[in-house]
Design a protein around this motif. Structure first.
Motif: not given
Length: 435
Positions: A166-173, A194-195, A202-203, A263-266
């Motif tokens: 399953s997709a837990s996180m995505v970063l897109h542009t 995120v899911d 952190k950004v 995000v967390g460990q990602l």
């Protein structure tokens, strides 16, 4: 990619992929890796590209192609298909890699997550840079591994294995490469999702300008500390919108920008490129018509001003006498002038450039009506800029004409002086007579 898989894709695309429904699967390259110790005791990694499919559907569903590796992505709050916009799916670049937590202990805060989950990244890019995204895929093995001490030791994956994730996180542009004008306002899009609700994240934004890295913005949702500016804090906290705003583009704004999210460990990041393009302003030092006497010499200058980047092409062309647009069959084509000189590039204060292309011309009567055109090409222009003038040449006035004119003026001046003298003498004579 194997011949069988290519054939399968071609047969399947017409019936399914080209429909208006969401993409059911994508052909990908799985970059498998093996970490080992070399003869000197150092870790090395071997990369092995393998054919794979990214398939979307419910858990337990059959693979679309049972002859290749299939990553079956089940439903979650992060729907990777929604980020695929525009372009044919068969032309998209899809790459799947293993992702190591590097020994960080913890359980991803979503339903069903386990401490021994396996992670993968899936990066999809549009061939024309209209979008890119990286999704983080979580797979829970049916059995926990015998040992979790070596975080670089990945379990093998068979050539026909089905991996449900399953997709837990995505970063897109959608701002992969921006070509922008000087002094404009721009936004570098970067969004994450995120899911689960309320993630701590952190950004950060940084830019590489002329080789030097500059920190632009950072925010830590756990501590609430924000440094820098350019990101709307409300949008970041509510929707994960980390888009960076540039209110006034300068030459120094050009460079590589990196949006990073943890995000967390990602840990995820996106590379974006900002290119500044400013078209030249083109002018001549003569008007639409240039009148010269036969034999006279004139310096004609074409000026390209305020362009960026540096490269510009400037050429002069001449057309035979006649209407400039009268290109009948058999009519002579414009010819390039070979006696054109270029000035050195001039660097303006704001960072733009200027260049002159000029030539010296000695007028001849046969050239009257000849058309001269300056052609300027720059990467900021879709079509070249053309500006020109028409030459009008007349015969020079002879010396005998000038002599006759001067002689006539002298005679008139003498007669005027004599008449003035006689008139003055007559007036004086009248005043001297007694009444």
């Amino acid at each position: 990619m194997g011949v069988f898989l290519k054939l399968f894709i071609c047969m399947y695309l017409f019936g399914v992929i080209c429909s208006e429904e969401q993409v059911p699967w994508l052909a990908c390259t799985f970059i498998d890796e093996r970490v080992f110790l070399n003869n000197e005791g150092h870790r090395e990694t071997e990369l092995h590209p393998r054919d794979a499919l990214l398939q979307f559907g419910p858990a337990g569903g059959p693979p679309v192609n049972p002859h290749t590796i299939t990553f079956l992505i089940t439903a979650s709050r992060v729907d990777l298909r929604s980020y695929i916009v525009g372009g044919s799916p068969e032309h998209l670049e899809c790459e799947i890699r293993r992702y190591s937590m590097r020994g960080i202990q913890g359980v991803w805060p979503s339903k069903g997550a386990m401490p021994y989950d396996l992670w993968f990244t899936c990066t999809v890019k549009h061939p024309e840079d209209s979008f890119t995204f990286t999704g983080y895929l979580r797979h829970t093995p049916s059995q926990p591994p015998s040992s979790m001490d070596d975080y670089d030791s990945f379990p093998p994956i068979g050539d026909r294995e089905l991996i449900t994730a399953s997709a837990s996180m995505v970063l897109h542009t959608r701002s992969v490469v921006l070509k922008v004008a000087l002094r404009s306002q721009q936004k570098l899009q970067c969004r994450f999702s995120v899911d689960h609700k309320g993630p701590k994240f952190k950004v950060g934004w940084r830019a590489q300008i002329k080789g030097d890295w500059v920190e632009l913005y950072s925010h830590d949702s756990h501590s609430g500390v924000t440094r820098g500016s350019g990101v709307n804090q409300k949008g970041l906290l509510s929707t994960g919108d980390a888009t960076l705003s540039i209110p006034f583009v300068k030459i120094s704004s050009e460079g590589k920008y990196v949006c990073s999210v943890s995000v967390g460990q990602l840990d995820a990041s996106l590379d974006l490129a900002l290119h500044v393009y400013e078209p030249p302003s083109v002018s001549l030092n003569v008007g639409p018509e240039l009148a010269l006497q036969a034999g006279a010499e004139q310096k004609v200058v074409c000026e390209a001003e305020g362009y960026y980047p540096l490269d510009v092409e400037m050429e002069w062309y001449q057309e035979p006498p006649g209407e400039p647009k009268d290109y009948r069959v058999g009519a002579p084509l414009p010819t390039k002038l070979n006696n054109v000189l270029l000035s050195s590039h001039r660097h303006n204060r704001e960072g733009t450039y200027a260049l002159s292309a000029f030539f010296y011309y000695r007028a001849a009567l046969l050239d009257t009506g000849r058309r001269f055109t300056c052609r300027v090409m720059h990467r900021s222009l879709r079509t070249p800029v053309r500006i020109g003038f028409t030459l009008l040449v007349h015969e020079p006035t002879s010396w005998s004409f000038y002599l006759a004119v001067v002689s006539t003026l002298v005679i008139f001046l003498i007669i005027f002086r004599m008449l003035h003298y006689l008139y003055t003498a007559r007036q004086e004579s009248r005043k001297s007579k007694p009444y």
